[in-house]
Write a protein that holds these residues in place. Structure first.
Motif, PDB file in Angstrom:
ATOM      1  N   ASP A  17       0.862  -1.180   0.000  1.00 52.26           N
ATOM      2  CA  ASP A  17       0.000   0.000   0.000  1.00 52.26           C
ATOM      3  C   ASP A  17       0.898   1.230   0.000  1.00 52.26           C
ATOM      4  N   SER A  18       0.402   2.352   0.482  1.00 54.04           N
ATOM      5  CA  SER A  18       1.195   3.584   0.447  1.00 54.04           C
ATOM      6  C   SER A  18       2.162   3.708   1.618  1.00 54.04           C
ATOM      7  N   GLN A  19       2.077   2.838   2.609  1.00 54.21           N
ATOM      8  CA  GLN A  19       2.947   2.954   3.779  1.00 54.21           C
ATOM      9  C   GLN A  19       4.329   2.381   3.501  1.00 54.21           C
ATOM     10  N   GLY A  48       0.338  -1.741 -19.581  1.00 58.62           N
ATOM     11  CA  GLY A  48      -0.535  -2.786 -19.060  1.00 58.62           C
ATOM     12  C   GLY A  48      -0.499  -2.917 -17.550  1.00 58.62           C
ATOM     13  N   ASP A  49       0.390  -2.161 -16.907  1.00 56.40           N
ATOM     14  CA  ASP A  49       0.505  -2.195 -15.452  1.00 56.40           C
ATOM     15  C   ASP A  49      -0.496  -1.211 -14.861  1.00 56.40           C
ATOM     16  N   ASP A  50      -1.239  -1.630 -13.848  1.00 57.00           N
ATOM     17  CA  ASP A  50      -2.253  -0.754 -13.260  1.00 57.00           C
ATOM     18  C   ASP A  50      -1.816  -0.137 -11.928  1.00 57.00           C
ATOM     19  N   VAL A  51      -0.506  -0.081 -11.695  1.00 52.10           N
ATOM     20  CA  VAL A  51       0.025   0.479 -10.459  1.00 52.10           C
ATOM     21  C   VAL A  51      -0.019   2.003 -10.532  1.00 52.10           C
ATOM     22  N   VAL A  52      -0.427   2.622  -9.435  1.00 56.76           N
ATOM     23  CA  VAL A  52      -0.464   4.075  -9.338  1.00 56.76           C
ATOM     24  C   VAL A  52       0.508   4.494  -8.247  1.00 56.76           C
ATOM     25  N   TYR A  53       1.345   5.493  -8.542  1.00 55.31           N
ATOM     26  CA  TYR A  53       2.319   5.985  -7.578  1.00 55.31           C
ATOM     27  C   TYR A  53       1.948   7.397  -7.144  1.00 55.31           C
ATOM     28  N   GLY A  54       2.100   7.660  -5.853  1.00 58.18           N
ATOM     29  CA  GLY A  54       1.823   8.984  -5.313  1.00 58.18           C
ATOM     30  C   GLY A  54       2.969   9.462  -4.449  1.00 58.18           C
ATOM     31  N   LYS A  55       3.201  10.762  -4.477  1.00 61.17           N
ATOM     32  CA  LYS A  55       4.237  11.343  -3.621  1.00 61.17           C
ATOM     33  C   LYS A  55       3.798  11.242  -2.164  1.00 61.17           C
ATOM     34  N   VAL A 111       6.526   6.686   6.088  1.00 58.96           N
ATOM     35  CA  VAL A 111       5.604   7.334   5.157  1.00 58.96           C
ATOM     36  C   VAL A 111       4.240   6.737   5.450  1.00 58.96           C
ATOM     37  N   GLU A 112       3.378   7.542   6.059  1.00 56.96           N
ATOM     38  CA  GLU A 112       2.072   7.054   6.488  1.00 56.96           C
ATOM     39  C   GLU A 112       1.075   6.986   5.337  1.00 56.96           C
ATOM     40  N   SER A 113       1.147   7.961   4.443  1.00 58.75           N
ATOM     41  CA  SER A 113       0.220   7.968   3.308  1.00 58.75           C
ATOM     42  C   SER A 113       0.839   8.710   2.138  1.00 58.75           C
ATOM     43  N   ALA A 114       0.261   8.488   0.975  1.00 54.87           N
ATOM     44  CA  ALA A 114       0.685   9.162  -0.247  1.00 54.87           C
ATOM     45  C   ALA A 114      -0.513   9.877  -0.848  1.00 54.87           C
ATOM     46  N   PHE A 115      -0.239  10.865  -1.679  1.00 55.27           N
ATOM     47  CA  PHE A 115      -1.333  11.549  -2.367  1.00 55.27           C
ATOM     48  C   PHE A 115      -2.100  10.546  -3.206  1.00 55.27           C
ATOM     49  N   GLU A 119      -8.362   7.848  -1.742  1.00 63.14           N
ATOM     50  CA  GLU A 119      -9.375   7.358  -2.685  1.00 63.14           C
ATOM     51  C   GLU A 119      -9.092   5.932  -3.158  1.00 63.14           C
ATOM     52  N   ASP A 120      -7.810   5.595  -3.266  1.00 65.01           N
ATOM     53  CA  ASP A 120      -7.416   4.299  -3.818  1.00 65.01           C
ATOM     54  C   ASP A 120      -6.380   3.675  -2.898  1.00 65.01           C
ATOM     55  N   ASP A 121      -6.716   2.548  -2.245  1.00 63.30           N
ATOM     56  CA  ASP A 121      -5.783   1.932  -1.305  1.00 63.30           C
ATOM     57  C   ASP A 121      -4.670   1.147  -1.997  1.00 63.30           C
ATOM     58  N   GLN A 122      -4.643   1.146  -3.324  1.00 64.94           N
ATOM     59  CA  GLN A 122      -3.576   0.481  -4.067  1.00 64.94           C
ATOM     60  C   GLN A 122      -2.458   1.438  -4.474  1.00 64.94           C
ATOM     61  N   VAL A 123      -2.592   2.723  -4.139  1.00 64.48           N
ATOM     62  CA  VAL A 123      -1.557   3.711  -4.460  1.00 64.48           C
ATOM     63  C   VAL A 123      -0.301   3.388  -3.651  1.00 64.48           C
ATOM     64  N   LYS A 124       0.842   3.420  -4.332  1.00 66.68           N
ATOM     65  CA  LYS A 124       2.112   3.148  -3.676  1.00 66.68           C
ATOM     66  C   LYS A 124       2.911   4.445  -3.566  1.00 66.68           C
TER      67      LYS A 124
END
Length: 146
Positions: A17-19, A48-55, A111-115, A119-124
Motif C-alpha cells: 500500500d502507500s505505507q 498494461g501495469d495498473d500500479v499508481v504511484y503517489g508522492k 511514510v504514512e500515506s501518499a497523495f 481514494e485508492d488503497d492500491q496507491v504506492k
C-alpha cells in the motif's frame, strides 16, 4: 542506494500500500540537524501495469526506535511530522531542532500515506533520495588515552 547521490533517480517504492517504513542505524551516536527527502521522479509504469504511484503526503520521524514495526507507528509519538499541502512539492527539508534528534543510534522514517491513497488503497508511495545531515555526537564520558 537512495542514501547516496542519486543522479539516475533510482526509486524506493512501498510494496503493498502507500505505507513505507525505513530504518536507519548509525555506527556511532549522531546529532541530526536536517533531514531531506526527494520524490520528484515517479517510477516508470510499464504498459498494461495498473500500479499508481503517489508522492508522500504524511511523513513521520521516530528517534531511537530501531525495533519499530508498522503496528507501533500508531501507538508511538513521532519526534517530528511532515504533512504536505501541495502534491507538486518535489522535496522536503526538515530542521531537526531539540532533544529528540541528539545522540541517536537509529532513525525511523515512516511514510504514512501518499497523495491519492485516500481514494485508492492500491496507491504506492515512493522516494528518490533520503539525506540525513548531522555529525557524530560528543561523548561526555571520560576517555583515557595512553
Amino acid at each position: 542506494e537512495i542514501l547516496q547521490a542519486n543522479p539516475s533517480d533510482k526509486v524506493l517504492v512501498s510494496d503493498g500500500d502507500s505505507q513505507l517504513l525505513l530504518k536507519i542505524f548509525f555506527k556511532e551516536r549522531v546529532d541530526i540537524t536536517r533531514i531531506k527527502l526527494r520524490f520528484d521522479k515517479h517510477p516508470e509504469v510499464k504498459e498494461g501495469d495498473d500500479v499508481v504511484y503517489g508522492k508522500p503526503n504524511v511523513i513521520k520521524f521516530y528517534a531511537d526506535k530501531g525495533d519499530m514495526t508498522f503496528d507501533d507507528c500508531e501507538a508511538c509519538k513521532p519526534a517530528d511530522e511532515y504533512r504536505a499541502s501541495d502534491e507538486n512539492t518535489p522535496e522536503v527539508e526538515r530542521t531537526c531542532a531539540g532533544r529528540y534528534f541528539r545522540r541517536l543510534e537509529s532513525l525511523v522514517v515512516f511514510v504514512e500515506s501518499a497523495f491519492g491513497s485516500e481514494e485508492d488503497d492500491q496507491v504506492k508511495s515512493f522516494i528518490n533520495r533520503l539525506s540525513i545531515i548531522g555529525h557524530q555526537a560528543i561523548d561526555y564520558h571520560a576517555v583515557y588515552k595512553s
